[in-house]
Design an enzyme around this catalytic site. Structure first.
Site, PDB file in Angstrom:
ATOM      1  N   ASP A  26      49.131  41.900  37.859  1.00  0.00           N
ATOM      2  CA  ASP A  26      49.290  40.470  38.056  1.00  0.00           C
ATOM      3  C   ASP A  26      47.913  39.827  38.063  1.00  0.00           C
ATOM      4  O   ASP A  26      46.926  40.468  38.433  1.00  0.00           O
ATOM      5  CB  ASP A  26      50.026  40.149  39.357  1.00  0.00           C
ATOM      6  CG  ASP A  26      50.565  38.724  39.337  1.00  0.00           C
ATOM      7  OD1 ASP A  26      51.592  38.502  38.670  1.00  0.00           O
ATOM      8  OD2 ASP A  26      49.953  37.826  39.950  1.00  0.00           O
ATOM      9  N   THR A  27      47.870  38.571  37.638  1.00  0.00           N
ATOM     10  CA  THR A  27      46.626  37.811  37.592  1.00  0.00           C
ATOM     11  C   THR A  27      46.826  36.490  38.307  1.00  0.00           C
ATOM     12  O   THR A  27      47.837  35.817  38.090  1.00  0.00           O
ATOM     13  CB  THR A  27      46.202  37.544  36.128  1.00  0.00           C
ATOM     14  OG1 THR A  27      46.027  38.801  35.463  1.00  0.00           O
ATOM     15  CG2 THR A  27      44.916  36.741  36.053  1.00  0.00           C
TER      16      THR A  27
END
Length: 188
Positions: free
Chosen positions: A72-73
């Site tokens: 995830d970012t």
């Protein structure tokens, strides 16, 4: 012994492309994970938990011997996490917050099996030029910011706003190549 199946637990075309760039053969599953920061989580804890939740959900969808990558970012301005924009007004708010200053992009990667997991968080500092309302509206009309954390994509049209970075370009895109490869060597 049969080699494990590698699974990318992400619907992101950017992550898929980056994992291909590393030369791995893999399958894709799209886990349904709620992305909502709790009050007690720091941005680093939040992004790491999301990558773990995605990897663990992927393990549930995968064959028993699978090695699963979850990632995830997030974009962090000050101590605020800038999620994906809800609409043009939200995108304007975010992009004006990033305008003419620096922010952090944090990408977490978790590699997991049924019996173990390991995570890494990569933080990159990103500087933006000063933006005006017309630029932001034109950018929104391109459709690019609609599903991007912080309302921009460094690898796309949003790259024109970036004056410099310190850290991993690939982490900003969505999957830090070096760190992901190092983690995978521990599992494959």
């Amino acid at each position: 012994m049969e080699s494990p199946t590698l699974i990318l637990a992400s619907g992101s075309p950017r992550r898929k492309e980056l994992l291909h760039q590393l030369g791995y053969q893999f399958e894709v599953v799209k886990p349904d994970v709620e992305e909502c920061q709790t009050a007690e989580e720091s941005p680093v804890q939040y992004v790491e938990r999301l990558s773990q939740d995605k990897a663990f959900a992927g393990v549930q969808l995968a064959p028993p011997n699978a090695v699963v990558i979850g990632s995830d970012t997030i974009v962090v301005a000050g101590s605020d996490v800038l999620e994906k924009p809800q609409d043009l007004t939200d995108a304007k708010r975010m992009l004006l917050r990033l305008s003419g200053t620096s922010h952090q992009v944090m990408t977490a990667v978790t590699v997991a099996t049924q019996t173990k997991h390991k995570s890494v968080v990569v933080t990159t500092d990103v500087w933006f030029k000063a933006l005006d309302q017309a630029e932001i509206e034109q950018y929104w009309q391109s459709g690019e910011p609609c599903d991007k954390a912080g309302s921009y994509a460094i690898q796309g049209l949003g790259g024109r706003f970036v004056t410099r970075i310190e850290g991993s370009y690939y982490a900003v895109v969505g999957l830090p190549l070096f760190e992901t490869d190092q983690l995978l060597h521990e599992f494959l």
